[in-house]
Design a protein around this motif. Structure first.
Motif, short mmCIF file in Angstrom:
data_model
loop_
_atom_site.label_atom_id
_atom_site.label_comp_id
_atom_site.label_asym_id
_atom_site.label_seq_id
_atom_site.Cartn_x
_atom_site.Cartn_y
_atom_site.Cartn_z
N GLY A 230 69.50 -4.08 -7.16
CA GLY A 230 69.07 -5.26 -7.62
C GLY A 230 69.58 -6.27 -6.91
O GLY A 230 70.87 -6.60 -6.83
N ALA A 231 68.83 -7.04 -5.75
CA ALA A 231 69.17 -7.82 -5.00
C ALA A 231 68.88 -9.34 -5.22
O ALA A 231 67.70 -9.62 -5.63
CB ALA A 231 68.74 -7.60 -3.53
N ILE A 232 69.96 -10.21 -5.14
CA ILE A 232 69.66 -11.52 -5.00
C ILE A 232 69.57 -12.17 -3.73
O ILE A 232 70.52 -12.24 -2.98
CB ILE A 232 70.93 -12.11 -5.80
N ILE A 233 68.41 -12.73 -3.23
CA ILE A 233 68.54 -13.28 -1.93
C ILE A 233 67.60 -14.57 -2.09
O ILE A 233 66.74 -14.86 -2.69
CB ILE A 233 67.59 -12.29 -0.99
N TYR A 234 68.17 -15.18 -1.08
CA TYR A 234 67.61 -16.96 -0.86
C TYR A 234 67.77 -16.88 0.74
O TYR A 234 68.29 -16.29 1.45
CB TYR A 234 68.66 -17.57 -1.46
N ARG B 276 65.07 1.91 -15.13
CA ARG B 276 64.78 0.54 -15.84
C ARG B 276 66.22 -0.12 -15.65
O ARG B 276 66.64 -1.46 -16.12
CB ARG B 276 64.72 0.42 -17.31
N ILE B 277 67.16 0.51 -15.06
CA ILE B 277 68.52 -0.18 -14.84
C ILE B 277 68.56 -0.88 -13.45
O ILE B 277 68.50 0.10 -12.57
CB ILE B 277 69.69 0.61 -15.21
N TYR B 278 69.05 -1.94 -13.27
CA TYR B 278 69.17 -2.58 -11.78
C TYR B 278 70.68 -3.42 -11.64
O TYR B 278 71.01 -4.08 -13.04
CB TYR B 278 68.18 -3.46 -11.59
N SER B 279 71.09 -3.27 -10.64
CA SER B 279 72.40 -4.12 -10.30
C SER B 279 71.90 -5.65 -10.32
O SER B 279 70.82 -5.85 -10.26
CB SER B 279 73.33 -3.62 -9.49
N SER B 280 72.93 -6.54 -9.95
CA SER B 280 72.57 -8.01 -9.68
C SER B 280 73.66 -8.44 -8.71
O SER B 280 74.59 -8.70 -8.97
CB SER B 280 72.61 -8.84 -10.88
N GLN B 281 73.25 -8.05 -7.18
CA GLN B 281 74.41 -8.44 -6.16
C GLN B 281 73.59 -9.51 -5.23
O GLN B 281 72.59 -9.22 -4.84
CB GLN B 281 74.47 -7.19 -5.58
#
Length: 343
Positions: free
Chosen positions: A84-88, A38-43
């Protein structure tokens, strides 16, 4: 400056610091009682500009010609959690230049098979007034799911509604409600209804958007006339072949069946399936059998897959129909169906 060996060492050291930061944060959360699943990074993973090097994949990747802030794909995976990916924009549609031959999502899956998208929009951060299209939404959602992501979290904080496009204050990358992306999300969920999460699905587009989904017919990109209507013809040699996209990275141990939705004019036409192994060999996954002999389920024909080489994995699959030259058939959807996860 960027090619100086000292800079390369410094860049790698910075990546190790970022990696350590994610590791320690995830350890702290895990020790508080939250499971690692339940733990994700945020990159964030921004598309490289025209004059900018591709983003670093490994901790020991070469230095880039810009300040990466210590970011790398490998370093974004916490020891007590998942990527955890931040993608645009182009990153969200898995279409950016990379260090090697693998795509962005393939690298996500390589380093964190249970990755997720913690912030997402198909609009470009550098073009805030340009709305994203339905086609971009479809392609992004298709690939996010087919590369194994566990969830996707759309960006809509203080979001601009779709009808505000062109007005002052409109920000495309925060637009979700009544936008083409929301429409694509709705249709995407309907298309995958009742499918297990790990299923790979290609529908050759949705609604008014037709898409080849990366498949090839006779060595050329598939070009369906409309969504879910890919035409194939038995050639003079009595054969019609359909080649899947690359980077499947799976085997029959995980995916023991195909579900093929197709209109076949002659039940005597045979279908056989091969998989392309890592070493370049084509491996038989389903021996030629009459189309009418496959079990028909609600979604199409159930095509069982098996492999003599235990544990073999394949990068692509190839479907081959054989029969009387001149016959036409139409493929509406193809799914790789996963083995049931243990309870």
């Amino acid at each position: 400056f960027w090619e100086d060996p000292c800079v390369a060492v410094w860049e790698q050291f910075r990546r190790h610091l970022v990696k350590l930061h994610y590791d320690e944060l995830s350890q702290w959360v895990a020790e508080a009682g939250i499971g690692a699943d339940r733990i994700y990074s945020s990159q964030g993973f921004m598309p490289p500009g025209e004059l900018i090097d591709p983003l670093p994949v490994r901790l020991d990747s070469p230095a880039k010609n810009y300040d990466t802030g210590g970011m790398s794909v490998e370093g974004s995976v916490p020891t007590h959690g998942r990527l955890g990916a931040i993608i645009y924009g182009q990153s969200a549609v898995n279409d950016i230049r990379m260090e090697g031959a693998s795509s962005l999502f393939a690298e996500f899956r390589r380093y964190s098979p249970e990755w997720a998208v913690v912030e997402h929009n198909t609009a470009d951060l550098m073009a805030p007034r340009q709305p994203a299209t339905y086609a971009q939404g479809y392609r992004s959602l298709r690939d996010v799911a087919n590369y194994g992501a566990r969830f996707i979290s759309p960006m809509a904080w203080n979001g601009s509604p779709g009808e505000a496009a062109g007005r002052d204050g409109f920000l495309s990358y925060t637009s979700l409600r009544r936008s083409p992306l929301e429409e694509a999300i709705t249709h995407f969920m309907l298309a995958r209804a009742d499918l297990p999460r790990r299923a790979r699905l290609w529908t050759f587009g949705m609604v008014a958007h037709a898409d080849g989904d990366g498949w090839q017919v006779a060595g050329k990109p598939a070009a369906p006339a409309q969504a879910g209507a890919l035409a194939l013809h038995i050639d003079e040699q009595g054969c019609a072949q359909l080649l899947s996209p690359a980077e499947l990275a799976c085997g029959v141990d995980d995916y023991p069946a195909l579900v093929v939705q197709a209109q076949v004019p002659d039940a005597a036409l045979t279908l056989e399936v091969h998989g392309l192994a890592d070493d370049g060999r084509w491996i038989a996954l389903c021996a030629a059998a009459p189309w009418g002999g496959f079990r028909q389920v609600a979604a199409g024909a159930w095509v069982p897959l098996a492999c003599a080489q235990g544990g073999a994995r394949f990068e692509r699959i190839r479907l081959t129909w054989r029969g009387r030259p001149g016959l036409a058939l139409r493929v509406g959807a193809i799914a790789l169906y996963p083995r049931a996860a243990p309870a």
